[in-house]
Design an enzyme around this catalytic site. Sequence first.
Site, PDB file in Angstrom:
ATOM      1  N   LYS A  41     -14.528  -3.136 -15.522  1.00 39.75           N
ATOM      2  CA  LYS A  41     -15.794  -3.825 -15.756  1.00 39.75           C
ATOM      3  C   LYS A  41     -16.222  -3.701 -17.208  1.00 39.75           C
ATOM      4  CE  LYS A  41     -18.448  -3.415 -12.141  1.00 39.75           C
ATOM      5  NZ  LYS A  41     -19.211  -2.491 -11.274  1.00 39.75           N
ATOM      6  N   ARG A  84     -23.714   1.313 -13.752  1.00 41.75           N
ATOM      7  CA  ARG A  84     -22.650   0.697 -12.935  1.00 41.75           C
ATOM      8  C   ARG A  84     -21.339   1.447 -13.094  1.00 41.75           C
ATOM      9  NH1 ARG A  84     -22.590  -5.354 -15.221  1.00 41.75           N
ATOM     10  NH2 ARG A  84     -21.675  -5.835 -13.185  1.00 41.75           N
ATOM     11  N   GLY A 124     -15.044   2.885  -1.749  1.00 40.68           N
ATOM     12  CA  GLY A 124     -15.356   4.284  -1.478  1.00 40.68           C
ATOM     13  C   GLY A 124     -16.054   4.968  -2.627  1.00 40.68           C
ATOM     14  N   MET A 162     -19.075   5.149  -5.710  1.00 38.56           N
ATOM     15  CA  MET A 162     -20.439   4.702  -5.923  1.00 38.56           C
ATOM     16  C   MET A 162     -20.438   3.394  -6.671  1.00 38.56           C
ATOM     17  SD  MET A 162     -23.624   6.217  -7.952  1.00 38.56           S
ATOM     18  CE  MET A 162     -23.801   4.788  -9.003  1.00 38.56           C
ATOM     19  N   ARG A 196     -13.652 -10.939 -14.182  1.00 41.01           N
ATOM     20  CA  ARG A 196     -12.321 -10.329 -14.062  1.00 41.01           C
ATOM     21  C   ARG A 196     -11.373 -11.387 -13.532  1.00 41.01           C
ATOM     22  NH1 ARG A 196     -14.348  -6.873  -8.906  1.00 41.01           N
ATOM     23  NH2 ARG A 196     -15.031  -8.733  -7.831  1.00 41.01           N
ATOM     24  N   HIS A 236      -2.694   3.814  13.734  1.00 39.81           N
ATOM     25  CA  HIS A 236      -1.490   3.747  14.564  1.00 39.81           C
ATOM     26  C   HIS A 236      -1.155   2.303  14.897  1.00 39.81           C
ATOM     27  CE1 HIS A 236       0.605   3.795  18.523  1.00 39.81           C
ATOM     28  NE2 HIS A 236       1.292   4.757  17.948  1.00 39.81           N
ATOM     29  N   ARG A 253      26.980  -7.966  12.143  1.00 36.20           N
ATOM     30  CA  ARG A 253      27.179  -6.918  13.146  1.00 36.20           C
ATOM     31  C   ARG A 253      28.061  -7.481  14.258  1.00 36.20           C
ATOM     32  NH1 ARG A 253      21.543  -6.642  11.950  1.00 36.20           N
ATOM     33  NH2 ARG A 253      20.911  -4.594  11.181  1.00 36.20           N
ATOM     34  N   ARG A 305      31.020  -5.948   9.793  1.00 28.24           N
ATOM     35  CA  ARG A 305      31.038  -4.502  10.061  1.00 28.24           C
ATOM     36  C   ARG A 305      31.773  -4.239  11.363  1.00 28.24           C
ATOM     37  NH1 ARG A 305      25.491  -1.393  10.879  1.00 28.24           N
ATOM     38  NH2 ARG A 305      25.566  -2.458  12.872  1.00 28.24           N
ATOM     39  N   GLU A 362      26.007   5.281   4.186  1.00 30.15           N
ATOM     40  CA  GLU A 362      24.795   5.492   4.980  1.00 30.15           C
ATOM     41  C   GLU A 362      24.686   6.921   5.471  1.00 30.15           C
ATOM     42  OE1 GLU A 362      24.903   3.031   8.477  1.00 30.15           O
ATOM     43  OE2 GLU A 362      27.067   3.178   8.647  1.00 30.15           O
ATOM     44  N   SER A 380      28.421  -0.858   0.719  1.00 25.20           N
ATOM     45  CA  SER A 380      27.167  -1.482   1.128  1.00 25.20           C
ATOM     46  C   SER A 380      26.266  -0.367   1.640  1.00 25.20           C
ATOM     47  CB  SER A 380      27.434  -2.513   2.214  1.00 25.20           C
ATOM     48  OG  SER A 380      26.215  -3.054   2.647  1.00 25.20           O
ATOM     49  N   GLY A 429      23.703   1.323   3.686  1.00 22.70           N
ATOM     50  CA  GLY A 429      22.969   1.156   4.934  1.00 22.70           C
ATOM     51  C   GLY A 429      21.733   2.027   4.832  1.00 22.70           C
ATOM     52  N   THR A 430      20.675   1.453   4.239  1.00 21.39           N
ATOM     53  CA  THR A 430      19.541   2.320   3.895  1.00 21.39           C
ATOM     54  C   THR A 430      18.724   2.728   5.116  1.00 21.39           C
ATOM     55  OG1 THR A 430      18.328   0.326   3.307  1.00 21.39           O
ATOM     56  CG2 THR A 430      19.340   1.569   1.509  1.00 21.39           C
ATOM     57  N   ASN A 431      18.907   2.037   6.249  1.00 22.88           N
ATOM     58  CA  ASN A 431      18.209   2.513   7.454  1.00 22.88           C
ATOM     59  C   ASN A 431      18.746   3.875   7.869  1.00 22.88           C
ATOM     60  OD1 ASN A 431      16.990   0.052   7.415  1.00 22.88           O
ATOM     61  ND2 ASN A 431      18.104  -0.783   9.164  1.00 22.88           N
ATOM     62  N   ASP A 432      20.079   3.944   8.027  1.00 27.51           N
ATOM     63  CA  ASP A 432      20.656   5.217   8.412  1.00 27.51           C
ATOM     64  C   ASP A 432      20.525   6.250   7.303  1.00 27.51           C
ATOM     65  OD1 ASP A 432      21.816   5.756  11.027  1.00 27.51           O
ATOM     66  OD2 ASP A 432      22.890   3.871  10.725  1.00 27.51           O
ATOM     67  N   CYS A 435      22.464  -3.431   2.808  1.00 23.41           N
ATOM     68  CA  CYS A 435      22.300  -4.247   3.999  1.00 23.41           C
ATOM     69  C   CYS A 435      21.271  -3.668   4.963  1.00 23.41           C
ATOM     70  CB  CYS A 435      23.631  -4.463   4.700  1.00 23.41           C
ATOM     71  SG  CYS A 435      24.377  -2.948   5.295  1.00 23.41           S
ATOM     72  N   TYR A 438      24.077  -7.232  -4.945  1.00 26.70           N
ATOM     73  CA  TYR A 438      23.323  -8.068  -4.013  1.00 26.70           C
ATOM     74  C   TYR A 438      22.502  -7.229  -3.048  1.00 26.70           C
ATOM     75  CZ  TYR A 438      26.784  -6.886  -0.435  1.00 26.70           C
ATOM     76  OH  TYR A 438      27.567  -6.207   0.446  1.00 26.70           O
TER      77      TYR A 438
HETATM   78  P1  ADP Z   1     -19.913  -4.171  -8.061  1.00 24.96           P
HETATM   79  O1  ADP Z   1     -18.825  -3.499  -8.793  1.00 24.96           O
HETATM   80  O2  ADP Z   1     -20.111  -3.666  -6.694  1.00 24.96           O
HETATM   81  O3  ADP Z   1     -19.835  -5.648  -8.152  1.00 24.96           O
HETATM   82  P2  ADP Z   1     -21.887  -4.289 -10.119  1.00 24.96           P
HETATM   83  O4  ADP Z   1     -21.966  -3.178 -11.099  1.00 24.96           O
HETATM   84  O5  ADP Z   1     -21.200  -5.499 -10.586  1.00 24.96           O
HETATM   85  O6  ADP Z   1     -21.261  -3.722  -8.798  1.00 24.96           O
HETATM   86  O7  ADP Z   1     -23.388  -4.619  -9.745  1.00 24.96           O
HETATM   87  C1  ADP Z   1     -23.882  -5.010  -8.511  1.00 24.96           C
HETATM   88  C2  ADP Z   1     -24.768  -6.243  -8.669  1.00 24.96           C
HETATM   89  O8  ADP Z   1     -25.806  -6.015  -9.592  1.00 24.96           O
HETATM   90  C3  ADP Z   1     -24.009  -7.433  -9.188  1.00 24.96           C
HETATM   91  O9  ADP Z   1     -24.454  -8.583  -8.526  1.00 24.96           O
HETATM   92  C4  ADP Z   1     -24.370  -7.474 -10.639  1.00 24.96           C
HETATM   93  O10 ADP Z   1     -24.266  -8.763 -11.144  1.00 24.96           O
HETATM   94  C5  ADP Z   1     -25.792  -6.972 -10.624  1.00 24.96           C
HETATM   95  N1  ADP Z   1     -26.144  -6.320 -11.889  1.00 24.96           N
HETATM   96  C6  ADP Z   1     -25.515  -5.298 -12.479  1.00 24.96           C
HETATM   97  N2  ADP Z   1     -26.073  -4.979 -13.644  1.00 24.96           N
HETATM   98  C7  ADP Z   1     -27.103  -5.845 -13.823  1.00 24.96           C
HETATM   99  C8  ADP Z   1     -28.049  -6.026 -14.861  1.00 24.96           C
HETATM  100  N3  ADP Z   1     -28.060  -5.276 -15.961  1.00 24.96           N
HETATM  101  N4  ADP Z   1     -28.969  -6.999 -14.703  1.00 24.96           N
HETATM  102  C9  ADP Z   1     -28.964  -7.761 -13.594  1.00 24.96           C
HETATM  103  N5  ADP Z   1     -28.101  -7.642 -12.572  1.00 24.96           N
HETATM  104  C10 ADP Z   1     -27.162  -6.680 -12.694  1.00 24.96           C
HETATM  105 MG    MG Z   2      24.021   2.234  10.157  1.00 22.96          MG
HETATM  106 MG    MG Z   3     -19.837  -6.737  -9.613  1.00 23.82          MG
END
Ligand code: ADP
Ligand code: MG
Ligand code: MG
Length: 893
Positions: A22, A91, A100, A102, A336, A452, A573, A628, A758, A777, A779-782, A845, A865
């Site tokens: 970002k 951010r 996962g 923040m 991005r 699973h 086979r 084979r 293998e 050849s 035989g990467t499974n075995d 193979c 190959y």
């Molecule tokens: P994420 O990585 O989850 O997209 P962001 O850091 O991009 O999180 O921000 C979450 C939301 O807040 C986005 O919609 C972003 O455009 C908005 N946002 C982030 N910084 C600002 C800012 N300085 N002013 C206004 N909106 C913002």
């Molecule tokens: Mg075999």
């Molecule tokens: Mg964003």
Amino acid sequence: MVKFVYDFSEGNKDLKDLLGGKGANLAEMTNLGLPVPAGFTITTEACRTFLKSSALPDGLDAEIASHLADLERAMGRKLGDPNDPLLVSVRSGAPFSMPGMMETVLNVGLNDESVAGLSRQAGGNDRFAWDSYRRLIQMFGKTVCDVPGDEFEQALHDAKESRGVRDDVQLDAEALQELVTAYKKVFSKHTGHDFPQDPREQMSLAIEAVFRSWNADRAVLYRRQERIPADLGTAVNIVAMVFGNLGPDSGTGVAFTRDPATGESGIYGDYLQNAQGEDVVAGIRNTLSLHDLEGLDKKSYDELLQIMATLEGHYRDLCDIEFTIERGKLWMLQTRVGKRTAAAAFTIAAQLVDEGMIDLDEALTRVTGAQLGQLMFPRFDLSSSPTAITRGVGASPGAAYGEVVFTAADATAKAASGHNVILVRRETNPDDLPGMIAAQGILTSRGGKTSHAAVVARGMGKTCVCGADELEVGRDQFTVGGQVVHEGDVISIDGTTGRVYLGEVPVRPSEVVQYFEGDLDPAQANDPLVAAVHLLMTHADSRSSLKVRTNADTGADAARARRFGAQGIGLCRTEHMFLGDRRELVERLILAHNATERKEALDALQPLQRTDFLEIFREMNGLPVTVRLIDPPLHEFLPSLEELAVQVAVARERGEEVEREQKMLTAVRRMHESNPMLGLRGVRLGLVIPGLFAMQVRAIAEAAVALAAEGGHPRPEIMVPLVGAVQELETVRAEAEKIIADVVRDSGVEVLIGTMIEVPRAALTAGQIAEAAEFFSFGTNDLTQMGWGFSRDDVEGAFFWRYLELGIFGISPFESIDRDGVGRLVRIASEEGRQARPGLKLGVCGEHGGDPDSVHFFHEVGLDYVSCSPFRVPIARLEAGRAAVESAGSDHR
Ligand code: ADP
Ligand code: MG
Ligand code: MG
């Protein structure tokens, strides 16, 4: 002194490792002169130091203070100034986007006093000020202090209900002020202290929370599974706030420079008036399409379009964008290179080539074999626009429909009586295996891509949707959103998108497969996807040095694989050729009392085998075919010990004639093995049963001579399985050479003799073995089974899901080659084999031959190959081309 903080004007897009994705892209846009709010980035290095020592690195605070002072000067406001506050967002932004961790806190700097200042700034807009403040408490509470988010949601819900309004925009200033009081209560109840009023303290706490979130459980697990190094750290971006919630002339949106679903060029996106941040994707109100912005604010719309064109040209790829309009002024908040579907990846790569933005080599790096694989699955025909009843994780691709069943036993029973079934479970466990095999597809309400259900389904190539957490799965029904689906009702599940439909959605074959089959002419199909696939496949073939063969043991499979571009058969086979009505001959062979009886059985089998081989050689005329010699233990061709024992006992009880069955039972008992995978099979069998291999060798040679007599060009290669020592191969070879010489004579036919590698011992003594082999050849499974000591059929269902969950491996070593261990055996054998015999032909193979990542590995090792199932031939072709382009790398461009 190390520099820990970079102003946006100091960075650029290539500094992702230091500034995170970002931050690097915000810097890039700033330097392109695009309207980005001012701000700065705290580096991943600061994060790494913080995580090591649990304290902010020396000097960081001062550096932040000095950059903040610059920011305040640039904006003409001070952070949290009670009269005229500067607000910022904090951010996170790692080098890889990572669930996962923040996310983001907006409106940092607001408190009980500055909320009034903010209102004045906005021309007396109290509503806006209180809305911003309540958002701060909510986001700060949730992400910095782990306050359960649903308590804030509940308070918001109560506020709307007590005012009798539906949308948050309908809440007035007074209502929002009350909401702030409610939020603060929630906050102190969970944290034991009041919401922090000091703006700098708010900012510091948020920064540290971003740093710490790098090591949150979910983030750690995700990295292990995706093999992202654990020590990268995340950056933090501090960005001056701009406001989309100032009224109807303000708003926030997301956009793509092309359609990320189909790749079609054009403008795609959503816009929401009078909203902030995440509102637009959170689905709290119905968004407008980006095109509607033109009518609302033509100036901003035109500017946005121009910026999007600039970004595409600059990144030379599809970009996704976050923007905000504050009272008619457009601000760019993120960009991005955007995620896209498999179809879009191909279409866009081809379009960019057309537009002259990238060359064909680069286009190949923009698509993957996994994406091509997705495009080859049959898909639901959505022309009737069925509505999904819910959506889970698309864990194993494909389109499946069937009657709902809730137990493995029901699945097997119903499937046995000819019904299509979908097995629905909360989650699956190894006991469900038979049901999973019987079902068309599997649907679970819990677990992710490594559960699973997901792992086993992918291993079986079975459609699976997992983690559909809106499902309440009961004993004989499930409910979703108030709808009840009973056992026996029909549902359809899409393993790619994760969508679940009620009823039977028709399935249509993939256009891409039709193209490979030769049923769709790319020049006439008028389908941009087919044209793109054609363009990229053609280029991949022209670049690759690794050939692609197929595993096929019928003429039909061979023919299909050839249409799919196979350059020969890497593994034919011979096992199935001993089944069906030939079983009886095999029984006679096994039960033979003496050489004469055995010879009779072999003599009867020999012409049948010759016909089998002739058919395959014909289909592969001119291309090499590796046959084979028989591999599995012979008792696999006999009835099961338990069943036979019961049969004999019952018959005897009834006083029936059991002589034949008794003989069979004795033979089966004699041949019973406790570890058949490690028992009498492969070359061992050939050395123990006189005449067995000789019969096959003769059949191969005669079939080849027959094809040559028809004017064809057979290229047979005889492959000896399970060799561990050169002496085994020498023994087989000596006999085979005599037979071949006898059959071939002056027909011009050449027959190569080689071996599978293998058994780990074979890999480690490859130098010796190469003396007696014209090709190897792998035989990467075995090799994986024996290298790891895993019995494949047992371990995948029994505990692989746990290993994946723990991150012991990121992917099953049967799916993608374990480079460090099994791969090392391949390397050693390749090097030592070629040292002993220059020009030794090397191939693979095992199933890995069609796995994208493994194909790159085999290219690196320098094999000639890979061989894989017909369906995966195009995938391997594409990856072979990609591997060649990648290794040519920078010296090409
Ligand atoms: P994420 O990585 O989850 O997209 P962001 O850091 O991009 O999180 O921000 C979450 C939301 O807040 C986005 O919609 C972003 O455009 C908005 N946002 C982030 N910084 C600002 C800012 N300085 N002013 C206004 N909106 C913002
Ligand atoms: Mg075999
Ligand atoms: Mg964003």
